[in-house]
Motif scaffolding. Sequence first.
Motif, short mmCIF file in Angstrom:
data_model
loop_
_atom_site.label_atom_id
_atom_site.label_comp_id
_atom_site.label_asym_id
_atom_site.label_seq_id
_atom_site.Cartn_x
_atom_site.Cartn_y
_atom_site.Cartn_z
N LEU A 83 0.88 -1.29 0.03
CA LEU A 83 -0.03 -0.40 0.12
C LEU A 83 0.85 1.34 -0.01
O LEU A 83 2.01 1.19 0.28
CB LEU A 83 -1.00 0.03 1.29
CG LEU A 83 -1.93 -1.15 1.24
CD1 LEU A 83 -2.41 -0.93 2.74
CD2 LEU A 83 -2.89 -1.07 0.06
N ASP A 84 0.27 2.32 -0.38
CA ASP A 84 0.91 3.65 -0.19
C ASP A 84 1.08 3.95 1.30
O ASP A 84 0.39 3.58 2.06
CB ASP A 84 0.39 4.70 -1.16
CG ASP A 84 -1.15 5.16 -0.65
OD1 ASP A 84 -1.28 5.05 0.54
OD2 ASP A 84 -1.87 5.41 -1.76
N GLU A 85 1.66 5.01 1.33
CA GLU A 85 2.14 5.57 2.53
C GLU A 85 0.76 5.86 3.48
O GLU A 85 0.85 5.61 4.81
CB GLU A 85 3.10 6.79 2.61
CG GLU A 85 3.65 7.27 3.96
CD GLU A 85 4.55 8.39 4.00
OE1 GLU A 85 4.97 8.86 5.05
OE2 GLU A 85 5.02 8.45 2.89
N SER A 86 -0.15 6.68 2.87
CA SER A 86 -1.25 6.87 3.64
C SER A 86 -2.17 5.70 4.26
O SER A 86 -2.38 5.60 5.12
CB SER A 86 -2.36 7.75 2.58
OG SER A 86 -3.37 8.20 3.37
N ALA A 87 -2.18 4.75 3.14
CA ALA A 87 -3.02 3.72 3.26
C ALA A 87 -2.24 2.69 4.53
O ALA A 87 -2.81 2.22 5.27
CB ALA A 87 -3.31 2.74 2.17
N ARG A 88 -0.86 2.96 4.42
CA ARG A 88 -0.18 2.14 5.49
C ARG A 88 -0.46 2.78 6.96
O ARG A 88 -0.58 1.81 7.80
CB ARG A 88 1.26 1.78 5.25
CG ARG A 88 1.72 1.10 3.92
CD ARG A 88 2.95 0.61 4.16
NE ARG A 88 4.22 1.76 4.12
CZ ARG A 88 4.62 2.51 3.05
NH1 ARG A 88 4.22 2.09 2.01
NH2 ARG A 88 5.58 3.39 3.13
N ALA A 89 -0.54 3.95 6.90
CA ALA A 89 -0.70 4.63 8.19
C ALA A 89 -2.13 4.14 8.54
O ALA A 89 -2.18 4.09 9.96
CB ALA A 89 -0.58 6.22 8.04
N ARG A 90 -2.94 4.19 7.77
CA ARG A 90 -4.43 3.76 8.23
C ARG A 90 -4.51 2.39 8.42
O ARG A 90 -5.12 2.11 9.58
CB ARG A 90 -5.41 4.11 6.95
CG ARG A 90 -6.86 3.88 7.42
CD ARG A 90 -7.38 4.62 8.42
NE ARG A 90 -8.75 4.22 8.89
CZ ARG A 90 -9.12 4.32 10.08
NH1 ARG A 90 -8.48 4.84 11.01
NH2 ARG A 90 -10.47 3.93 10.36
N MET A 91 -3.83 1.52 7.97
CA MET A 91 -3.64 0.10 8.26
C MET A 91 -3.16 -0.06 9.74
O MET A 91 -3.60 -0.83 10.68
CB MET A 91 -2.94 -0.71 7.57
CG MET A 91 -3.60 -0.82 6.15
SD MET A 91 -5.02 -1.99 6.28
CE MET A 91 -4.38 -3.77 6.33
N THR A 92 -2.23 0.72 10.04
CA THR A 92 -1.65 0.81 11.47
C THR A 92 -2.55 1.07 12.43
O THR A 92 -2.82 0.38 13.65
CB THR A 92 -0.40 1.68 11.93
OG1 THR A 92 0.53 1.15 10.59
CG2 THR A 92 0.24 1.67 12.95
N ALA A 93 -3.35 2.19 12.20
CA ALA A 93 -4.40 2.76 13.13
C ALA A 93 -5.48 1.66 13.23
O ALA A 93 -5.96 1.61 14.50
CB ALA A 93 -4.99 4.11 12.67
N ILE A 94 -5.72 1.19 12.33
CA ILE A 94 -6.99 0.09 12.31
C ILE A 94 -6.61 -0.95 13.06
O ILE A 94 -7.23 -1.60 14.15
CB ILE A 94 -7.41 -0.39 10.74
CG1 ILE A 94 -8.12 0.81 10.18
CG2 ILE A 94 -8.21 -1.57 10.78
CD1 ILE A 94 -8.38 0.47 8.49
N SER A 95 -5.42 -1.43 12.87
CA SER A 95 -4.63 -2.75 13.79
C SER A 95 -5.00 -2.44 15.46
O SER A 95 -5.39 -3.26 16.18
CB SER A 95 -3.50 -2.98 13.03
OG SER A 95 -3.49 -3.81 12.09
N GLU A 96 -4.19 -1.30 15.62
CA GLU A 96 -4.22 -0.78 16.87
C GLU A 96 -5.60 -0.48 17.43
O GLU A 96 -5.83 -1.15 18.57
CB GLU A 96 -3.57 0.42 17.02
CG GLU A 96 -3.42 0.98 18.33
CD GLU A 96 -2.51 2.11 18.61
OE1 GLU A 96 -2.21 2.58 19.69
OE2 GLU A 96 -2.10 2.65 17.71
#
Length: 684
Positions: free
Chosen positions: A150-163
């Motif tokens: 994923l791009d950087e923005s989507a990766r950041a969102r994935m991190t937030a979702i996982s947490e």
Amino acid sequence: MTTANPLLDATVAPFGLPAFGAIDSAHFRPAFEAAMAENSAEIERIATDPRTPDFDNTIAALERSGRRLRDVGAVFWNLAATDSTPELQAVEREASGALARHETEILLNAALFARVDALFSRRESLALSPEQARVLELIHTRFLRAGARLDESARARMTAISERLANLTTTFAQNVLADEAAYVLLLEKSDLDGLSEDFRAAAAEVARERGAPGKYGVTLARSNLETFLQSSTRRDLREAAFRAFAGRGESGGDTDNRAVIAEILRLREERAKLLGFDNFAAYKLDDTMAKTPAAVRELLDRVWEPALAAAKAERDELQALAQRVGDNLDIAAWDWRFYAERLREEHYALDQTALRPYFSLDAMIAAAFHVAERLFGLRFVEVHGLELYHPSVRVFDVRDAGGAHVALFLGDYFARPSKRGGAWMSEFRGQERLDDDVRPIVVNVMNFAKAPEGETTLLSLDDARTLFHEFGHALHGMLSDVTYPSIAGTSVARDFVELPSQLYEHWLLEPQILREFARHAATGEPMPEDMLERIARSRHFNQGFASVEFCASAYVDLDLHERGAGRDFDAGVFERESLARISMPQEIVMRHRTPHFTHVFAGDGYSAGYYSYLWAETLDADAFEAFVETGDVFAPQVAAKLREHVYAAGGRQDPASAYLAFRGRMPSVEPLLRQRGFSASRDA
């Protein structure tokens, strides 16, 4: 740290056990912080290694990394589930999000993934062993499924979702535990009609522990509740206990899980769509044996139609029985088990109260051990004097036929308010031999009602099946024989992991096992031959009910994760609509209602995957036939193949290949239908 922390100390107790006596809840926060920092440094070294990526400096290095974090986590999560305290629950709420963020940051590390991806792209030229190739494939897939492309923005969102998901699933689990721990139905002596003497003794112990000496207590532990619902003649009390059990997680108070469920579903769907899947069910099933929601529905539908017909016939029989004995009522969910037991006695002269003395806990543990010795040459030697996390836990040194240590096995069998409900297998340490021959430490956790001191704890037949089931999981961990930790033991596809456990249940009811171990707790007399025959003839009794309550949960789980949750989502309404689509009988309640469906919402393990038990049953029904076909249910040549390709193999090959190596072919659904009594030869 300026003070010693036993979780970070290199010294351990005998057999590599954690130093339980020295561990305090205050040790976990700093231990997690130190272990995560150490793991982050390891990951940084791998990701920035100037050498060309190869298997050892990248994949094997990843396998070696995080060992201290795994060790700390193993102790913590086991204690949080089995001997929880408010202090541990506070750490759990804090740690779950931090650990999810830590793991996601590793999997979304662009430099690290570039090394893994480079290796995967030239895997054919690396001269890897089959096990190494499998580990590389699985690690690469894990990065992709976490969103590494994923791009950087989507990766950041994935991190937030996982947490956030980690925090929500922790809240869900703690809410269910709180509801279970808070409830006890206190009875007077006049309320005990129908209850066996051993149940009364255990209930008196429950009440005493809950501060009500002289009374009798019924808890929401499934084993305890099922026996009460089967036996109590007091319909009003059965209704009260059943409603409390079915209503866990939807009290309307602080422990209500309905809003938690809605947010979990929305976040899971968002994560799946970020990765290009239509819904979470499609994402979750993509790396299982089933592969698609359509394949799961096909299996469920094959079982549902005959199961529903059988359940309706069973309901009519129960209703007729109630009318025949003068009970002017319509069968309700809290009546089914009571009248089913009366009908079982009428059809097969089998009374669960009369059966229980033949299924003492100690005898069933010995029976499970005996089967493991016959199949796999294992011996279990009880070890005394070790400091464990609870005084009721038992521990066994597991040895092979030559006397060499194979594993350490812990048995935690009794219900207590600090333990979450259900039964499971877990590990304090997994097997591996990457650098050293690390032997596993495996634990089975149950929730049986403990008899008073000095008396024998008796089990129902279903309890004994549960014990064998979880011991099958334990053997999967103890017999693991792989190099790399990420594929050891039960680290297999979710719809394959139940094969070793469900298969093991078959041996419980083998006549030769019952003749040897089903002995009356008071007299020592073996189970009468006519009782053995009646148990065999009753094996399909009430299977419509059992199949319907299971399949209903699997359908709702799949519906939830295919359809997701809109902003106006109501878990109760969704559940009712989902069940209406499959014509769920009102007299049966799904085995796990949505507000307390911990398999699905207290973590990610069985989300969109509760069907796995049924999928694995298609395998286990066929797998046991491999023994039956030889005329010897302990056939050495079949047991050797079973050990090599299933119990010892971990995830070193994909599940279909593992099963084919054992059986030579894949099964059809027909053995499962026969096993449940839904074939043309279905018994009465």
